[in-house]
Scaffold this active site. Structure first.
Site, PDB file in Angstrom:
ATOM      1  N   GLU A  57     -20.208 -28.640  25.968  1.00  0.00           N
ATOM      2  CA  GLU A  57     -20.902 -29.073  27.511  1.00  0.00           C
ATOM      3  C   GLU A  57     -22.519 -28.906  27.709  1.00  0.00           C
ATOM      4  OE1 GLU A  57     -21.819 -29.334  32.384  1.00  0.00           O
ATOM      5  OE2 GLU A  57     -19.760 -28.192  31.863  1.00  0.00           O
ATOM      6  N   ASP A  63     -19.266 -25.871  32.261  1.00  0.00           N
ATOM      7  CA  ASP A  63     -18.949 -24.726  33.177  1.00  0.00           C
ATOM      8  C   ASP A  63     -17.812 -23.983  34.183  1.00  0.00           C
ATOM      9  OD1 ASP A  63     -21.280 -24.218  31.959  1.00  0.00           O
ATOM     10  OD2 ASP A  63     -22.476 -26.068  33.264  1.00  0.00           O
ATOM     11  N   ASP A  94     -17.689 -24.728  37.389  1.00  0.00           N
ATOM     12  CA  ASP A  94     -17.913 -24.961  38.598  1.00  0.00           C
ATOM     13  C   ASP A  94     -18.152 -26.489  38.889  1.00  0.00           C
ATOM     14  OD1 ASP A  94     -19.568 -26.900  36.787  1.00  0.00           O
ATOM     15  OD2 ASP A  94     -21.570 -26.325  37.522  1.00  0.00           O
ATOM     16  N   ASP A 144     -19.343 -29.623  38.814  1.00  0.00           N
ATOM     17  CA  ASP A 144     -19.345 -30.437  37.513  1.00  0.00           C
ATOM     18  C   ASP A 144     -17.605 -29.849  36.261  1.00  0.00           C
ATOM     19  OD1 ASP A 144     -20.181 -31.512  38.670  1.00  0.00           O
ATOM     20  OD2 ASP A 144     -22.968 -30.985  38.484  1.00  0.00           O
TER      21      ASP A 144
END
Length: 708
Positions: A487, A560, A562, A564
């Site tokens: 990403e 990541d 998280d 997202d």
């Protein structure tokens, strides 16, 4: 004449000059496993494995016995309870296991069923016309593999109780498997049952001596199986209770009850918009087979018996390209098919070919359509019911009864043939749409085959050169190579230094790729990120996907840690599942597990790491509590990674990329199906279910978890 015998005779030489190899192998070296000893010695033969799948198989065995009562018309409600103490309980309101004494063995029906392999009411055909538990080993196997099992039977106005420890009957002086145990045979009358109330309750604790420490029950799989059974037995209510409190979750109960049968099930399974109504094909066939039958003296006698097989199918063609076929024998799922599925597939292909020719949808010069063409976009539920089906193994994944192929084929040919030739206005429009779809699938397949040699490692929608942003590896050994889909370009720089370029390749993507759940194939391939992923993997997409042509042995999604990042992983997972599913089926898709926090120990002792990584907030709290308990100090505040770009190359390699130290999560088909289901809810065209989901979840939101 006399003979002298040596005190320590030498081994007799063999013809080849060596010692007699059989001298150390005699009958005393042979072992005989009595009763349930064989089950405990080789549990994999009976439940497949000793991990979570084996635990689930034990539940299926007991549930299937209760469902058999429902199939016979004596049970309307089943409760499955996962208790906080690790035990599992299955309750039903059927007739109850017989409590009288079986004359040949002198044991009560409960003890006989629970302690003797191949004992039950499903061999002679007098108790159940069709059943799922067929080998008579289900309950006894669960008993053998349990540290404790309790059976309560409501029958004849009394509550009968019996307990077992690892298959041996007796009495526990207390709760749980650790209570003092006294061996004792026979039932105990524990009280009175309400007038007219009958049923069976089985509660057991899985034996830790048999099952692996990390073996856990899959609640979602249990609910899915309960839902499936409720579809297959219209009117039956199945409730799944979870009282375990796993990860602090509150107790829950979910009940399943359907009246539409497999037609409703077919609609539920369908992954696409409908092209046709649900078509129901039903019929009955007869066959004869020679089977061993117990006579009055308890002897097995080979006898020719007549069988009746009921066939029930639900078919629905959709606008998509995926095929979904679920098959069942007496409501037992046969995920690997068998003779009933082969008969269905052969007959539906033959019947549609005949109609395509008669209606002149296929030209004379065009070849017949194949099974793959017919199944494209088809959702099918195939069920047969008959006494004593022959399965291949106790796990019942494949039906082996040969007559099922002929009978199912005859029902499909007759019923579907009549529908395809119907002159009713509504039927004619639906049939025309089905025939056009099947013919189109055949023509697409033929065109793809003609171009296959020119698109060996790419399909017609790909370019011949690899994208410039790909950081490829040097090795061509597919058993070692790994493709990291990363990403963001910022994380790419760090990952480029952290990787081993000999076998690790990197492909960056920008943010969130296209949601392919609703996008067309052409829109997907116009998207640069989707096209690059398909191109780099190099094995094509959709029906032309060739797993052997894939350029990498592992495809690893690295995003990541998280919200997202989770969203991006789901988007990538949906792309791989929809366009390159064999890659997922083969277990070659993984999700990297980057840490969420880094704890810096201020004064580490010798041999103690200076940095500790945790992957969830729960793990962080647990680790800090453990450090505090041991008097270890750490630097505040604990570092929380906002993304992969915050790590340096050493940290990223140590935690996420180095095979010797990283953690990868293998993506299974069930994971992909769950992701697809969530996307259908959250990003599909139906607004109402999404609104209900948001409203229902608003009250459960923990505002402290919001990263704002």
């Amino acid at each position: 004449m006399s003979a002298t015998v040596a005190a320590n005779p030498e081994p007799v030489p063999t013809a080849s000059g060596g010692a007699d190899r059989t001298s150390g192998y005699t009958a005393r070296h042979l072992s005989v496993l009595e009763g349930l000893e064989a089950v405990r010695k080789r549990p994999g033969m009976y439940i497949g494995s000793t991990d979570g799948r084996g635990l689930m198989h034990c539940i299926w065995e007991i549930i299937d016995n209760a469902v058999d009562e429902a199939l016979a018309g004596f049970c309307s409600h089943i409760d499955v309870v996962l208790r906080a103490d690790g035990s599992v309980e299955v309750r039903d309101d059927g007739r109850g296991i017989p409590v009288d004494v079986e004359p040949r063995t002198g044991l009560t029906g409960v003890e006989l069923v629970m302690t003797k392999l191949h004992a039950g009411g499903k061999f002679g055909g007098g108790s159940y016309a069709a059943s799922g538990g067929l080998h008579g080993v289900g309950a006894s196997v669960v008993n053998a593999l349990s540290s404790r099992l309790d059976v309560e039977v409501d029958r004849a106005g009394k509550v009968h109780l019996m307990s077992f420890r690892r298959g041996d009957p007796g009495v526990f002086a207390g709760e749980g498997p650790g209570a003092p145990f006294t061996p004792q045979s026979g039932l105990v009358v524990a009280g009175k049952a309400k007038r007219g109330v009958t049923g069976t309750r089985v509660r057991w604790w899985a034996d830790p001596q048999v099952f692996l420490k990390d073996a856990v029950l899959d609640l979602e799989q249990l609910r899915s199986r309960a839902r499936q059974t409720a579809f297959l037995v219209p009117g039956l209510r199945i409730a799944v209770h979870d009282e375990r409190g796993v990860d602090g979750a509150p107790a829950s109960v979910e009940e399943f009850h359907y009246v539409g049968g497999i037609a409703e099930f077919c609609e539920f399974l369908a992954p696409d918009a409908p092209l046709s109504d649900v078509v129901r094909l039903q019929g009955v066939g007869h066959f004869k087979e020679t089977v061993p039958v117990l006579d009055d003296q308890g002897h097995l006698v080979s006898t020719e018996v007549s069988r009746e097989m009921a066939v029930d199918l639900a078919l629905r063609w959709g606008t998509g390209y995926d095929s979904v076929t679920r098959s069942f024998v007496n409501i037992v799922a046969t995920p690997k098919g068998g003779t009933h599925v082969s008969g269905f597939e052969r007959s539906i292909t033959k019947t549609l070919n005949k109609r395509l020719r008669d209606a002149r949808v296929l030209r004379a010069a065009e070849p017949d359509v194949t099974k793959e063409d017919v199944l494209e976009g088809l959702t099918a539920v195939v069920t047969v019911k008959f006494p004593e089906p022959q399965f291949e193994g106790q796990t019942k994944e494949v039906l082996g009864t040969n007559a099922a192929s002929r009978i199912v084929a005859h029902v499909v040919e007759k019923q579907l043939g009549d529908l395809l030739a119907s002159t009713k206005r509504n039927d004619k429009a639906m049939v025309a749409a089905i025939l056009d779809k099947v013919a189109s699938a055949a023509r697409t397949r033929i065109a793809a085959r003609q171009h296959k040699e020119n698109q060996r490692r790419k399909n017609a929608l790909e370019t011949s050169s690899l994208p410039a942003k790909l950081k490829d590896c040097r090795s061509e050994d597919v058993t070692r190579t790994e493709l990291f889909i990363v990403e963001g370009d910022s994380a790419l720089g760090t990952a480029n230094y952290a990787r081993d370029s000999a076998y690790q390749a990197l492909l960056p993507i920008r943010g969130k790729i296209l949601n392919v759940q609703k996008a067309s194939v052409s829109d997907m391939l116009k998207n640069n990120e989707c096209a690059s992923i398909i191109q780099v993997i190099g094995a094509g997409s959709g029906r032309t996907f060739d797993l052997e042509a894939a350029r990498y042995g592992k495809v690893i999604l690295m995003a990541d840690a998280d919200v997202d990042g989770a969203h991006i992983r789901c988007l990538l997972l949906t792309l791989l599942y929809r366009t390159m599913r064999p890659l997922v089926d083969a277990g070659r898709v993984f999700a990297a597990m980057p840490p969420l926090h880094r704890i810096e120990v201020t004064a580490p002792k010798k041999g103690q790491p200076k940095y500790l990584y945790t992957y969830t907030d729960v793990e962080l709290r647990r680790t800090l509590h453990d450090l505090e308990r041991r008097g270890v100090k750490w630097k505040d505040p604990v570092q929380r990674y906002k993304g992969l770009g915050e790590m340096d190359a050493h940290q990223l390699a140590e935690t996420t990329m180095d095979p010797a130290r990283r953690t990868l999560r293998r993506v299974s088909v069930s994971d992909a199906e769950a992701a697809e289901s969530v996307f259908e809810l959250l990003m599909g065209n139906e607004v109402a279910p999404r609104r209900d989901f948001i409203v229902d979840g608003a009250a459960k939101l923990d505002r402290e978890r919001l990263d704002v």
